[in-house]
Scaffold this active site. Structure first.
Site, mmCIF file in Angstrom:
data_model
loop_
_atom_site.group_PDB
_atom_site.id
_atom_site.type_symbol
_atom_site.label_atom_id
_atom_site.label_comp_id
_atom_site.label_asym_id
_atom_site.label_seq_id
_atom_site.Cartn_x
_atom_site.Cartn_y
_atom_site.Cartn_z
ATOM 1 N N SER A 197 15.085 -22.889 -24.627
ATOM 2 C CA SER A 197 14.538 -22.985 -23.468
ATOM 3 C C SER A 197 13.056 -22.808 -23.488
ATOM 4 O O SER A 197 12.326 -22.075 -24.255
ATOM 5 C CB SER A 197 15.274 -21.778 -22.779
ATOM 6 O OG SER A 197 14.152 -21.323 -21.600
ATOM 7 N N GLU A 243 11.539 -21.170 -21.385
ATOM 8 C CA GLU A 243 11.130 -19.726 -21.120
ATOM 9 C C GLU A 243 10.721 -18.934 -22.394
ATOM 10 O O GLU A 243 10.064 -18.025 -22.324
ATOM 11 C CB GLU A 243 12.469 -18.993 -20.671
ATOM 12 C CG GLU A 243 12.426 -17.593 -20.140
ATOM 13 C CD GLU A 243 11.746 -17.557 -18.862
ATOM 14 O OE1 GLU A 243 11.281 -18.508 -18.152
ATOM 15 O OE2 GLU A 243 11.215 -16.339 -18.484
ATOM 16 N N TYR A 302 15.885 -12.431 -21.385
ATOM 17 C CA TYR A 302 16.400 -13.771 -21.597
ATOM 18 C C TYR A 302 15.812 -14.794 -22.683
ATOM 19 O O TYR A 302 16.300 -15.410 -23.516
ATOM 20 C CB TYR A 302 16.665 -14.613 -20.022
ATOM 21 C CG TYR A 302 16.800 -15.995 -20.317
ATOM 22 C CD1 TYR A 302 18.193 -16.390 -20.406
ATOM 23 C CD2 TYR A 302 16.036 -17.028 -20.267
ATOM 24 C CE1 TYR A 302 18.560 -17.842 -20.471
ATOM 25 C CE2 TYR A 302 16.342 -18.213 -20.562
ATOM 26 C CZ TYR A 302 17.555 -18.443 -20.454
ATOM 27 O OH TYR A 302 17.736 -19.988 -20.569
HETATM 28 N N1 GDD Z 1 15.297 -17.429 -8.988
HETATM 29 C C1 GDD Z 1 14.117 -17.305 -7.991
HETATM 30 N N2 GDD Z 1 14.472 -16.773 -6.926
HETATM 31 N N3 GDD Z 1 12.949 -17.618 -8.625
HETATM 32 C C2 GDD Z 1 11.998 -17.321 -7.598
HETATM 33 C C3 GDD Z 1 12.142 -16.757 -6.238
HETATM 34 C C4 GDD Z 1 13.197 -16.779 -5.894
HETATM 35 O O1 GDD Z 1 13.814 -15.993 -4.824
HETATM 36 N N4 GDD Z 1 11.114 -16.790 -5.886
HETATM 37 C C5 GDD Z 1 10.135 -17.159 -6.637
HETATM 38 N N5 GDD Z 1 10.756 -17.559 -7.856
HETATM 39 C C6 GDD Z 1 9.949 -18.071 -8.979
HETATM 40 C C7 GDD Z 1 10.402 -17.286 -10.293
HETATM 41 O O2 GDD Z 1 9.668 -15.962 -10.217
HETATM 42 C C8 GDD Z 1 9.989 -18.173 -11.573
HETATM 43 O O3 GDD Z 1 8.497 -17.906 -11.718
HETATM 44 C C9 GDD Z 1 10.240 -19.486 -10.820
HETATM 45 O O4 GDD Z 1 10.528 -19.145 -9.349
HETATM 46 C C10 GDD Z 1 11.666 -20.290 -11.197
HETATM 47 O O5 GDD Z 1 12.726 -19.516 -11.227
HETATM 48 P P1 GDD Z 1 14.216 -19.932 -11.447
HETATM 49 O O6 GDD Z 1 14.418 -20.919 -10.776
HETATM 50 O O7 GDD Z 1 15.103 -18.534 -11.536
HETATM 51 O O8 GDD Z 1 14.000 -20.486 -13.010
HETATM 52 P P2 GDD Z 1 13.466 -19.761 -14.498
HETATM 53 O O9 GDD Z 1 12.019 -20.719 -14.701
HETATM 54 O O10 GDD Z 1 13.352 -18.463 -14.475
HETATM 55 O O11 GDD Z 1 14.440 -20.200 -15.636
HETATM 56 C C11 GDD Z 1 15.202 -21.515 -15.480
HETATM 57 O O12 GDD Z 1 14.704 -22.424 -16.590
HETATM 58 C C12 GDD Z 1 14.528 -22.068 -17.881
HETATM 59 C C13 GDD Z 1 13.676 -23.056 -18.584
HETATM 60 O O13 GDD Z 1 12.444 -22.670 -18.615
HETATM 61 C C14 GDD Z 1 16.562 -21.155 -16.173
HETATM 62 O O14 GDD Z 1 17.378 -22.241 -15.719
HETATM 63 C C15 GDD Z 1 16.693 -20.608 -17.451
HETATM 64 O O15 GDD Z 1 17.974 -20.768 -17.782
HETATM 65 C C16 GDD Z 1 16.055 -21.783 -18.145
HETATM 66 O O16 GDD Z 1 16.053 -21.408 -19.516
#
Ligand code: GDD
Length: 340
Positions: free
Chosen positions: A127, A129, A151
């Site tokens: 990832s 991440e 994670y």
């Molecule tokens: N989930 C979520 N919910 N994220 C939010 C929110 C909210 O209400 N508000 C802002 N965000 C911001 C998070 O803080 C983060 O910076 C961004 O939106 C993306 O969050 P997510 O959609 O939860 O994805 P992620 O980037 O943390 O992780 C995803 O991508 C990774 C690859 O980079 C996941 O799919 C991981 O499993 C994957 O590895």
């Protein structure tokens, strides 16, 4: 007929990959965790030819048993606790499944192949991440990691143990460093789906406000359907290697809100969105942008659509679902105070 075993079959990527491989003539086996996993039915409905096996990334004998039954040519390890926000609340479990689960699957393969790990090709879902507090922009396969969440740390372990089995035992093992990838099948806890579903609900008068965390976060968001093809391409090369898969385009959560609310017909999102400090993460990944030149050159891979098309497709799918007689429920809906 080639054979593939997929862990994480009930997730977004597991389902797209199973459909893709079935379309290529593979016999596809999916590992299902738990005694009464409700998503097993959904997987079986979406991919009728799938063969489901019970097993758990915490249980080595179950992995060896699954390999004995499936006798795969290719193993795709997509199983993980994948929601970053949850990984602080369940850090040990995340390390156990997302991190150590990779080692267990590689050990199961070592047992199954009697030490000849070149016989079964292995894909590890790594990832972006792992880049965390990024050291350079854009990030490529040589960019150092600085993970910011339990994670991300567990994924870094999974990445390095995959590389180590390749270097130590000659495993045909690839680590795909995938940047965020989304679709109408994305879980509602991730920000894209939370926003597209929220915008659709607000447009339909089913909800008034949407609570979000850091709306200034930037991500490189692609379409999951394109990304599973890259997983397969990695395993078709003469030599195993690691690949960044990304669009190279970065957007903020604000851009996501603009496109989603406009598509849903609401217009201005600001009156409907509230930032809630409980949704801020203890340590944030501010911005990600991937350089997928290696994949583009060697695999001939490139993303097909763009960010706007992706978000509009997701809004349209949510609008269609919510106006059906029996819309899919959102068990992780954060508007529900029980999930606060
Ligand atoms: N989930 C979520 N919910 N994220 C939010 C929110 C909210 O209400 N508000 C802002 N965000 C911001 C998070 O803080 C983060 O910076 C961004 O939106 C993306 O969050 P997510 O959609 O939860 O994805 P992620 O980037 O943390 O992780 C995803 O991508 C990774 C690859 O980079 C996941 O799919 C991981 O499993 C994957 O590895």
């Amino acid at each position: 007929m080639p054979r593939a075993l997929i862990t994480g079959i009930t997730g977004q990527d597991g389902m797209y990959l199973a459909e893709f491989l079935a379309g290529k003539g593979y016999e596809v086996f999916g590992l299902i965790r738990g005694q009464n996993n409700p998503r097993a039915r959904l997987v079986a409905d979406v991919i009728p030819s799938i063969r489901l096996l019970s097993g758990d990334l915490r249980d080595l004998p179950s992995l060896v048993g699954a390999l004995e039954t499936a006798r795969p040519d290719e193993v795709y390890n997509l199983g993980a606790i994948s929601f970053v926000g949850m990984s602080w609340r369940q850090a040990e479990l995340t390390s156990e499944i997302t991190g150590l689960g990779v080692l267990r699957m590689l050990e199961a393969l070592r047992i199954h192949t009697q030490g000849d790990l070149s016989k079964v090709r292995f894909y590890q879902a790594s990832s972006s991440e792992m880049f965390g507090k990024v050291r350079e922009v854009p990030q490529n396969e040589d960019t150092p990691f600085h993970p910011r969440s339990p994670y991300g740390i567990a994924k870094a372990f999974g990445h390095y143990i995959t590389v180590n089995y390749r270097e130590s035992y000659g495993a045909y093992a690839c680590s795909g460093i995938l940047f965020n990838h989304e679709s109408p099948r994305r879980g509602p806890e991730f920000v894209t789906r939370k926003v597209t579903r929220g915008a659709a609900r607000i447009a339909l008068g089913q909800q008034d406000t949407l609570l979000l965390g850091n709306i200034d976060a930037c991500r490189d968001w692609g379409f999951a359907g394109d990304y599973v093809e890259a997983m397969w391409l990695m395993l078709q090369q003469d030599e195993p290697d690691d690949y960044v898969i990304a669009t190279g385009e970065t957007h903020t959560v604000r851009d996501l809100l603009d496109i989603a609310f406009h598509r849903a017909g609401v217009g201005d999102w600001e009156p409907h969105v509230r930032q809630d400090s409980r949704l801020l993460r203890p340590a944030e990944v501010d911005t990600l942008a991937g350089d997928s030149s290696r994949a583009r050159e060697r695999l001939g891979w490139k993303p097909r659509g763009n960010f706007r098309d992706l978000i509009e497709m997701m809004v349209d799918a949510d609008l269609a679902d919510l106006t059906r007689a029996d819309p899919a429920s959102d068990p992780t809906d954060r508007e529900d105070p029980r999930w606060a």
